[in-house]
Design a protein around this motif. Structure first.
Motif, PDB file in Angstrom:
ATOM      1  N   ALA A  23       0.825  -1.202   0.000  1.00  0.00           N
ATOM      2  CA  ALA A  23       0.000   0.000   0.000  1.00  0.00           C
ATOM      3  C   ALA A  23       0.862   1.256   0.000  1.00  0.00           C
ATOM      4  CB  ALA A  23      -0.935   0.002   1.194  1.00  0.00           C
ATOM      5  N   LEU A  24       1.946   1.237   0.760  1.00  0.00           N
ATOM      6  CA  LEU A  24       2.826   2.404   0.836  1.00  0.00           C
ATOM      7  C   LEU A  24       3.633   2.606  -0.449  1.00  0.00           C
ATOM      8  CD1 LEU A  24       4.236   2.069   4.458  1.00  0.00           C
ATOM      9  CD2 LEU A  24       2.769   3.902   3.580  1.00  0.00           C
ATOM     10  N   LEU A  25       4.101   1.514  -1.048  1.00  0.00           N
ATOM     11  CA  LEU A  25       5.056   1.624  -2.146  1.00  0.00           C
ATOM     12  C   LEU A  25       4.448   1.556  -3.533  1.00  0.00           C
ATOM     13  CD1 LEU A  25       7.846  -0.601  -0.599  1.00  0.00           C
ATOM     14  CD2 LEU A  25       7.753   1.899  -0.675  1.00  0.00           C
ATOM     15  N   VAL A  26       3.438   0.724  -3.717  1.00  0.00           N
ATOM     16  CA  VAL A  26       2.896   0.562  -5.067  1.00  0.00           C
ATOM     17  C   VAL A  26       1.391   0.773  -5.143  1.00  0.00           C
ATOM     18  CG1 VAL A  26       4.753  -0.931  -5.858  1.00  0.00           C
ATOM     19  CG2 VAL A  26       2.723  -1.959  -4.881  1.00  0.00           C
ATOM     20  N   GLY A  27       0.752   0.997  -4.016  1.00  0.00           N
ATOM     21  CA  GLY A  27      -0.670   1.290  -4.037  1.00  0.00           C
ATOM     22  C   GLY A  27      -1.554   0.077  -4.178  1.00  0.00           C
ATOM     23  N   PRO A  43      -2.653  12.588  -5.099  1.00  0.00           N
ATOM     24  CA  PRO A  43      -2.714  12.925  -6.510  1.00  0.00           C
ATOM     25  C   PRO A  43      -1.387  13.470  -7.003  1.00  0.00           C
ATOM     26  CG  PRO A  43      -3.880  14.567  -5.201  1.00  0.00           C
ATOM     27  CD  PRO A  43      -3.440  13.478  -4.269  1.00  0.00           C
ATOM     28  N   GLY A  44      -1.167  13.315  -8.294  1.00  0.00           N
ATOM     29  CA  GLY A  44       0.025  13.855  -8.922  1.00  0.00           C
ATOM     30  C   GLY A  44       1.176  12.891  -8.863  1.00  0.00           C
ATOM     31  N   PRO A  45       2.154  13.094  -9.741  1.00  0.00           N
ATOM     32  CA  PRO A  45       3.295  12.187  -9.801  1.00  0.00           C
ATOM     33  C   PRO A  45       4.230  12.367  -8.623  1.00  0.00           C
ATOM     34  CG  PRO A  45       3.541  13.981 -11.390  1.00  0.00           C
ATOM     35  CD  PRO A  45       2.193  14.129 -10.760  1.00  0.00           C
ATOM     36  N   ALA A  46       4.935  11.308  -8.315  1.00  0.00           N
ATOM     37  CA  ALA A  46       5.965  11.377  -7.290  1.00  0.00           C
ATOM     38  C   ALA A  46       7.097  12.238  -7.797  1.00  0.00           C
ATOM     39  CB  ALA A  46       6.470   9.976  -6.965  1.00  0.00           C
ATOM     40  N   PRO A  47       7.819  12.919  -6.909  1.00  0.00           N
ATOM     41  CA  PRO A  47       8.941  13.720  -7.348  1.00  0.00           C
ATOM     42  C   PRO A  47       9.930  12.873  -8.130  1.00  0.00           C
ATOM     43  CG  PRO A  47       8.460  14.134  -5.042  1.00  0.00           C
ATOM     44  CD  PRO A  47       7.599  12.991  -5.482  1.00  0.00           C
ATOM     45  N   GLY A  48      10.358  13.381  -9.258  1.00  0.00           N
ATOM     46  CA  GLY A  48      11.324  12.669 -10.078  1.00  0.00           C
ATOM     47  C   GLY A  48      10.707  11.635 -10.998  1.00  0.00           C
ATOM     48  N   ALA A  49       9.390  11.428 -10.922  1.00  0.00           N
ATOM     49  CA  ALA A  49       8.743  10.447 -11.792  1.00  0.00           C
ATOM     50  C   ALA A  49       8.505  11.073 -13.150  1.00  0.00           C
ATOM     51  CB  ALA A  49       7.422  10.000 -11.183  1.00  0.00           C
ATOM     52  N   SER A  50       8.636  10.268 -14.178  1.00  0.00           N
ATOM     53  CA  SER A  50       8.404  10.780 -15.517  1.00  0.00           C
ATOM     54  C   SER A  50       6.911  10.837 -15.792  1.00  0.00           C
ATOM     55  CB  SER A  50       9.119   9.902 -16.540  1.00  0.00           C
ATOM     56  OG  SER A  50       8.663   8.578 -16.442  1.00  0.00           O
ATOM     57  N   PRO A  51       6.474  11.814 -16.614  1.00  0.00           N
ATOM     58  CA  PRO A  51       5.054  11.915 -16.937  1.00  0.00           C
ATOM     59  C   PRO A  51       4.575  10.619 -17.590  1.00  0.00           C
ATOM     60  CG  PRO A  51       6.243  13.867 -17.683  1.00  0.00           C
ATOM     61  CD  PRO A  51       7.267  12.870 -17.220  1.00  0.00           C
ATOM     62  N   GLY A  52       3.386  10.195 -17.205  1.00  0.00           N
ATOM     63  CA  GLY A  52       2.825   8.982 -17.771  1.00  0.00           C
ATOM     64  C   GLY A  52       3.295   7.707 -17.095  1.00  0.00           C
ATOM     65  N   ALA A  53       4.243   7.805 -16.165  1.00  0.00           N
ATOM     66  CA  ALA A  53       4.720   6.623 -15.454  1.00  0.00           C
ATOM     67  C   ALA A  53       3.644   6.175 -14.482  1.00  0.00           C
ATOM     68  CB  ALA A  53       6.012   6.936 -14.693  1.00  0.00           C
ATOM     69  N   PRO A  54       3.538   4.869 -14.223  1.00  0.00           N
ATOM     70  CA  PRO A  54       2.534   4.410 -13.263  1.00  0.00           C
ATOM     71  C   PRO A  54       2.789   5.029 -11.897  1.00  0.00           C
ATOM     72  CG  PRO A  54       3.598   2.543 -14.364  1.00  0.00           C
ATOM     73  CD  PRO A  54       4.326   3.774 -14.766  1.00  0.00           C
ATOM     74  N   GLN A  55       1.738   5.493 -11.267  1.00  0.00           N
ATOM     75  CA  GLN A  55       1.858   6.078  -9.934  1.00  0.00           C
ATOM     76  C   GLN A  55       1.278   5.097  -8.938  1.00  0.00           C
ATOM     77  OE1 GLN A  55       3.566   8.984  -9.539  1.00  0.00           O
ATOM     78  NE2 GLN A  55       3.858   8.668 -11.699  1.00  0.00           N
ATOM     79  N   GLY A  56       1.669   5.219  -7.702  1.00  0.00           N
ATOM     80  CA  GLY A  56       1.117   4.312  -6.715  1.00  0.00           C
ATOM     81  C   GLY A  56       1.516   4.714  -5.330  1.00  0.00           C
ATOM     82  N   LEU A  58       0.445   5.241  -1.144  1.00  0.00           N
ATOM     83  CA  LEU A  58      -0.380   6.224  -0.460  1.00  0.00           C
ATOM     84  C   LEU A  58       0.176   7.633  -0.591  1.00  0.00           C
ATOM     85  CD1 LEU A  58      -1.257   4.242   2.782  1.00  0.00           C
ATOM     86  CD2 LEU A  58      -2.706   4.676   0.804  1.00  0.00           C
ATOM     87  N   PHE A  59       1.460   7.768  -0.792  1.00  0.00           N
ATOM     88  CA  PHE A  59       2.080   9.082  -0.883  1.00  0.00           C
ATOM     89  C   PHE A  59       2.721   9.313  -2.240  1.00  0.00           C
ATOM     90  CE2 PHE A  59       2.328   7.749   3.616  1.00  0.00           C
ATOM     91  CZ  PHE A  59       1.417   8.649   4.130  1.00  0.00           C
ATOM     92  N   GLY A  60       2.310   8.571  -3.249  1.00  0.00           N
ATOM     93  CA  GLY A  60       2.878   8.743  -4.581  1.00  0.00           C
ATOM     94  C   GLY A  60       4.024   7.786  -4.851  1.00  0.00           C
ATOM     95  N   GLY A  61       4.046   6.658  -4.206  1.00  0.00           N
ATOM     96  CA  GLY A  61       5.081   5.660  -4.451  1.00  0.00           C
ATOM     97  C   GLY A  61       6.278   5.833  -3.536  1.00  0.00           C
ATOM     98  N   LEU A  62       7.358   5.157  -3.896  1.00  0.00           N
ATOM     99  CA  LEU A  62       8.565   5.167  -3.076  1.00  0.00           C
ATOM    100  C   LEU A  62       9.094   6.577  -2.867  1.00  0.00           C
ATOM    101  CD1 LEU A  62      10.820   3.663  -1.582  1.00  0.00           C
ATOM    102  CD2 LEU A  62      11.960   3.376  -3.794  1.00  0.00           C
ATOM    103  N   GLY A  63       9.205   7.352  -3.937  1.00  0.00           N
ATOM    104  CA  GLY A  63       9.714   8.723  -3.815  1.00  0.00           C
ATOM    105  C   GLY A  63       8.856   9.578  -2.909  1.00  0.00           C
ATOM    106  N   GLY A  64       7.551   9.453  -3.044  1.00  0.00           N
ATOM    107  CA  GLY A  64       6.638  10.220  -2.199  1.00  0.00           C
ATOM    108  C   GLY A  64       6.717   9.814  -0.739  1.00  0.00           C
TER     109      GLY A  64
END
Length: 152
Positions: A23-27, A43-56, A58-64
């Protein structure tokens, strides 16, 4: 042996902990053998994520997630996990403060464990799992995290 078992002291990540980490890392919640989206993804991409990349996550993936922990004053701890040296520990109360009571309650409920059990297990597992997901100190893309997670 699971993909992350050697990343955790004691060598075993239980299914309830995998549910919370997922849940924390990939949703994804992996209860009952099926995958479903985690509640309330940021909402929105994780910092450093490329546009169109899968997001996930609870906080936008690992980076979030790592940004959330860093913004809670745990930057040096997080940097030790991503870096190539020794992983600094994190205390359960530090995780609770950084992630927030609502998130902890939701994760514990979805994982089928108490909040105290969740925090204790996450505090032991998270440093090694993040270290494993960031080989050589490199942050993976969210699609790479999804790929690795699907192997777990």
């Amino acid at each position: 042996m699971g993909l992350f078992d050697d990343a955790v002291p004691g060598g075993n990540i239980t299914k309830p902990l995998l549910v919370a980490l997922g849940a924390l890392l990939v949703g994804k919640m992996m209860s009952g053998g099926s995958s479903a989206e985690a509640p309330a993804p940021q909402p929105g991409p994780a910092p450093g994520a490329s546009p169109g990349a899968p997001q996930g996550g609870l906080f936008g993936g690992l980076g979030g997630l790592l940004d959330r922990l860093s913004n809670a004053g745990l930057g040096p701890t997080v940097n030790s996990w991503v870096g190539t040296g020794q992983n600094a520990p994190i205390q359960p109360d530090q995780l609770q403060t950084a992630l927030g009571q609502t998130t902890i309650s939701d994760l514990a409920r979805n994982a089928g464990m108490t909040e105290q059990e969740l925090l204790a297990q996450l505090s032991r597992a998270l440093p090694g799992v993040v270290d494993r997901l960031t080989p050589g100190g490199r942050m993976p893309s969210q699609s790479e995290v999804h790929s690795v997670w699907n192997q777990a």
